[in-house]
Design an enzyme around this catalytic site. Structure first.
Site, PDB file in Angstrom:
ATOM      1  N   VAL A   1       0.839  -1.211   0.000  1.00 19.49           N
ATOM      2  CA  VAL A   1       0.000   0.000   0.000  1.00 19.49           C
ATOM      3  C   VAL A   1       0.871   1.256   0.000  1.00 19.49           C
ATOM      4  CG1 VAL A   1      -1.679   1.311   1.375  1.00 19.49           C
ATOM      5  CG2 VAL A   1      -1.988  -1.140   1.044  1.00 19.49           C
TER       6      VAL A   1
ATOM      7  N   ALA B   1     -17.388 -18.274  -9.266  1.00 20.82           N
ATOM      8  CA  ALA B   1     -17.277 -19.348  -8.268  1.00 20.82           C
ATOM      9  C   ALA B   1     -15.997 -20.142  -8.512  1.00 20.82           C
ATOM     10  CB  ALA B   1     -18.495 -20.263  -8.383  1.00 20.82           C
TER      11      ALA B   1
ATOM     12  N   THR C   1      -5.301  -0.759   7.146  1.00 23.59           N
ATOM     13  CA  THR C   1      -6.661  -1.146   7.553  1.00 23.59           C
ATOM     14  C   THR C   1      -6.670  -1.376   9.063  1.00 23.59           C
ATOM     15  OG1 THR C   1      -7.025  -2.132   5.399  1.00 23.59           O
ATOM     16  CG2 THR C   1      -8.504  -2.834   7.174  1.00 23.59           C
TER      17      THR C   1
ATOM     18  N   PHE D   1      -8.491   1.138  -1.455  1.00 25.85           N
ATOM     19  CA  PHE D   1      -9.357   0.109  -2.048  1.00 25.85           C
ATOM     20  C   PHE D   1      -8.713  -0.576  -3.249  1.00 25.85           C
ATOM     21  CE2 PHE D   1     -12.073   3.236   0.054  1.00 25.85           C
ATOM     22  CZ  PHE D   1     -12.773   2.410   0.924  1.00 25.85           C
ATOM     23  N   LEU D   2      -7.397  -0.393  -3.417  1.00 25.14           N
ATOM     24  CA  LEU D   2      -6.786  -0.949  -4.632  1.00 25.14           C
ATOM     25  C   LEU D   2      -6.617  -2.464  -4.538  1.00 25.14           C
ATOM     26  CD1 LEU D   2      -3.549  -1.456  -3.773  1.00 25.14           C
ATOM     27  CD2 LEU D   2      -3.534   1.019  -4.022  1.00 25.14           C
TER      28      LEU D   2
ATOM     29  N   CYS E   1      -5.875  -9.590   2.373  1.00 21.81           N
ATOM     30  CA  CYS E   1      -6.899  -8.652   2.856  1.00 21.81           C
ATOM     31  C   CYS E   1      -8.233  -9.304   3.186  1.00 21.81           C
ATOM     32  CB  CYS E   1      -7.109  -7.552   1.811  1.00 21.81           C
ATOM     33  SG  CYS E   1      -5.572  -6.721   1.408  1.00 21.81           S
TER      34      CYS E   1
ATOM     35  N   ASP F   1      11.002   3.651   5.949  1.00 15.39           N
ATOM     36  CA  ASP F   1      10.745   2.301   6.452  1.00 15.39           C
ATOM     37  C   ASP F   1      11.912   1.889   7.334  1.00 15.39           C
ATOM     38  OD1 ASP F   1      10.251  -0.579   6.646  1.00 15.39           O
ATOM     39  OD2 ASP F   1       8.854  -0.276   4.991  1.00 15.39           O
TER      40      ASP F   1
HETATM   41  C1  UGA Z   1      -9.056  -6.728  -2.042  1.00 19.02           C
HETATM   42  C2  UGA Z   1     -10.149  -5.748  -2.451  1.00 19.02           C
HETATM   43  O1  UGA Z   1     -10.738  -6.180  -3.672  1.00 19.02           O
HETATM   44  C3  UGA Z   1      -9.579  -4.340  -2.633  1.00 19.02           C
HETATM   45  O2  UGA Z   1     -10.612  -3.423  -2.944  1.00 19.02           O
HETATM   46  C4  UGA Z   1      -8.905  -3.926  -1.331  1.00 19.02           C
HETATM   47  O3  UGA Z   1      -8.287  -2.648  -1.447  1.00 19.02           O
HETATM   48  C5  UGA Z   1      -7.833  -4.947  -0.968  1.00 19.02           C
HETATM   49  O4  UGA Z   1      -8.426  -6.250  -0.846  1.00 19.02           O
HETATM   50  C6  UGA Z   1      -7.237  -4.516   0.343  1.00 19.02           C
HETATM   51  O5  UGA Z   1      -7.972  -4.513   1.340  1.00 19.02           O
HETATM   52  O6  UGA Z   1      -6.091  -4.051   0.349  1.00 19.02           O
HETATM   53  P1  UGA Z   1      -7.103  -8.044  -3.314  1.00 19.02           P
HETATM   54  O7  UGA Z   1      -6.712  -8.622  -1.998  1.00 19.02           O
HETATM   55  O8  UGA Z   1      -6.047  -7.532  -4.223  1.00 19.02           O
HETATM   56  O9  UGA Z   1      -8.128  -6.811  -3.103  1.00 19.02           O
HETATM   57  O10 UGA Z   1      -7.894  -9.209  -4.046  1.00 19.02           O
HETATM   58  P2  UGA Z   1      -9.273  -9.318  -4.845  1.00 19.02           P
HETATM   59  O11 UGA Z   1      -9.118  -8.892  -6.243  1.00 19.02           O
HETATM   60  O12 UGA Z   1     -10.356  -8.699  -4.052  1.00 19.02           O
HETATM   61  O13 UGA Z   1      -9.471 -10.898  -4.836  1.00 19.02           O
HETATM   62  C7  UGA Z   1      -9.599 -11.586  -3.581  1.00 19.02           C
HETATM   63  C8  UGA Z   1      -9.793 -13.041  -3.800  1.00 19.02           C
HETATM   64  O14 UGA Z   1     -11.087 -13.315  -4.315  1.00 19.02           O
HETATM   65  C9  UGA Z   1      -8.812 -13.710  -4.757  1.00 19.02           C
HETATM   66  O15 UGA Z   1      -8.333 -14.890  -4.176  1.00 19.02           O
HETATM   67  C10 UGA Z   1      -9.621 -13.995  -5.996  1.00 19.02           C
HETATM   68  O16 UGA Z   1      -9.166 -15.113  -6.679  1.00 19.02           O
HETATM   69  C11 UGA Z   1     -11.000 -14.233  -5.389  1.00 19.02           C
HETATM   70  N1  UGA Z   1     -12.123 -13.974  -6.340  1.00 19.02           N
HETATM   71  C12 UGA Z   1     -12.367 -12.731  -6.787  1.00 19.02           C
HETATM   72  C13 UGA Z   1     -12.947 -15.029  -6.710  1.00 19.02           C
HETATM   73  O17 UGA Z   1     -12.764 -16.181  -6.276  1.00 19.02           O
HETATM   74  N2  UGA Z   1     -13.990 -14.794  -7.562  1.00 19.02           N
HETATM   75  C14 UGA Z   1     -14.257 -13.536  -8.027  1.00 19.02           C
HETATM   76  O18 UGA Z   1     -15.277 -13.376  -8.772  1.00 19.02           O
HETATM   77  C15 UGA Z   1     -13.430 -12.478  -7.643  1.00 19.02           C
END
Ligand code: UGA
Length: 455
Positions: free
Chosen positions: A29, A270, A140, A170-171, A278, A48
């Protein structure tokens, strides 16, 4: 100190629009935030305590893989907008307008958030700050933390010249720079109008709505968003199992649901469930926060429970296809928690790797980016140089992370080179009908291989 920020020591005005920003913590982040702010023309110093990491960054190297981050660092260095330091006392000279807290907030065994790095960063800030500034919390943190920091700063006699705000991030990993440049919203939880005004100035050239809320609301928006995404995924994963019972295809069902604009298509894929640094941690923390105030957190706990069971669901499918797994040679494609990253934290694919090896499988694993992290974490598996290498001679192929390049593999040749025929697509993203035509025994997670095309 008395009065507002105007009473503090003045400094030379920087170029119009340019602000001075210090970032505490150069993890994911912190670095993405810093480089995105450089792209907006702000001057950023990243600090850091990890001296090895800082010297790596000073040489222009990024310590992890994230698309575009290395060239963003090069650009920021070329124009002299970014600096790295491991000396916290730098804060005294920086005269930053905003100091971001971007340190880690790991989960503890009981699900609570470990705030020790945040506490250290806040103390460091309080010890070294010499000019009026906003302390913006991007890490967070549990609801109430930013207010607690504000009170702490006031207790240290700094309350009139500095203020803590919550400015959650939220990235998404893999899309971080894109998300940071085009956020869906900017959330600022401030308790003082002047602090809010400073934050609004920072983001004034970003084309996104700014939501001004209380610090507690900002912290909640972050947790509530991640938990809601997780909840959607667990919901769609239970639906996938139900689809199997009826010979229905979860992809068509999810697509039909998503066409309702009140539902939308995102986060309805799914498969093996969610991982990463996160979603799982934030759901656990939110459940623990509910518990602490005496509220039931059953919905959140069920979300985690459903997610935890996805790996066993995949294992059961494999057992059904191969029988006893002991001694079977299994190719595992994908180790990162999602495509586009080398991050294996709480990766469901890594959990599957552990489940396979503990059941006696001889695993040959491949990932385009995550092999060295995976090897350090699970040295027992064999790691290959290519997906094809992993699959040759194996009894089954399991695709656990949906890297786009896995779709493009020469599957007809791979199937011929396999010993067995089972291909378990844990992310429902391969062309199952084509693989079946080429002789594979194709399995998904809640999909139907009928005449209708959904792959
Ligand atoms: C997530 C949130 O999406 C971000 O908005 C947030 O800023 C971030 O956490 C954080 O708190 O820093 P991220 O951890 O990069 O982002 O991952 P995601 O893209 O949200 O995916 C999370 C998990 O869900 C992955 O394992 C992905 O494979 C899974 N996923 C996602 C599914 O199984 N199906 C989907 O349709 C979408």
């Amino acid at each position: 100190m008395t009065g507002g920020p105007k009473e503090c020591r003045r400094r030379a005005e920087p170029a119009p629009g340019t602000m001075r920003v210090t970032i505490l913590g150069t993890g994911y982040v912190g670095l993405v935030t810093g480089l995105s702010l450089c792209a907006l023309g702000h001057r950023v110093t990243c600090i850091d305590v990890d001296t090895a990491r800082i010297s790596m960054l000073q040489q222009g190297a990024i310590p992890f893989f994230e698309p575009g981050l290395d060239s963003a660092l090069g650009d920021a260095m070329d124009v002299g907008l970014i600096r790295f330091d491991s000396d916290m006392s730098m804060l005294e000279d920086e005269e930053a307008d905003i100091v971001f807290v971007c340190v880690g907030t790991p989960g503890t065994t009981g699900g609570a958030t470990d705030l020790s790095q945040v506490a250290d960063a806040v103390k460091t800030y309080a010890n070294h700050v010499r000019s009026p500034s906003v302390l913006a919390v991007k890490s967070t943190v549990p609801v109430g933390t930013t207010r607690w920091i504000e009170n702490y700063l006031t207790g240290r006699g700094l309350g009139d010249s500095v203020s803590a705000v919550s400015n959650p991030e939220f990235l998404r990993e893999g899309m971080a720079l894109l998300d940071a440049a085009n956020p869906a919203r900017i959330v600022i939880g401030a308790s003082r109008p002047w602090a809010l005004e400073v934050m609004e100035r920072l983001y004034r050239n970003v084309d996104a709505p700014i939501l001004c809320v209380s610090p507690e609301e900002a912290e909640l928006i972050k947790y509530a968003s991640n938990a809601f995404l997780a909840l959607r995924l667990s919901y769609v994963n239970t639906l996938a199992d139900f689809c199997e019972h009826w010979g229905a295809d979860i992809r068509r069902v999810a697509s039909g649901m998503g066409m309702d604009p009140r539902i939308g298509h995102a986060f309805l894929r799914a498969g093996l469930g969610f991982g990463g640094s996160c979603l799982p941690k934030d759901v656990r923390s939110l459940a623990e926060q509910y518990h602490r105030v005496g509220l039931g957190s059953g919905l959140l706990l069920e979300t985690l429970q459903v997610n935890g069971a996805r790996v066993e669901r995949a294992m059961a499918k494999l057992r059904q296809s191969l029988g006893d797994l002991s001694g079977k040679r299994v190719a595992l494609l994908g180790l990162a928690f999602k495509p586009g990253t080398d991050d294996i934290r709480e990766s469901q694919s890594m959990r599957l790797l552990t489940a396979l090896t503990s059941e006696g499988c001889r695993v040959r694993a491949y990932d385009p980016r995550a092999v060295s992290r995976a090897r350090a974490h699970s040295p027992d598996a064999t790691y290959t140089q290519s997906a094809r290498d992993a699959c040759t001679g194996c009894d089954a192929v399991v695709v656990a992370t949906e890297w786009p390049e896995f779709r493009e593999l020469p599957w007809d040749q791979i199937i011929r080179a396999m010993k067995g025929r089972a291909i378990l697509d844990c992310r429902n993203f391969l062309n199952g009908k084509e693989l079946t035509r080429w002789g594979a025994h194709y399995l998904g997670m809640g999909i139907a291989l009928d005449g209708m095309d959904s792959s």
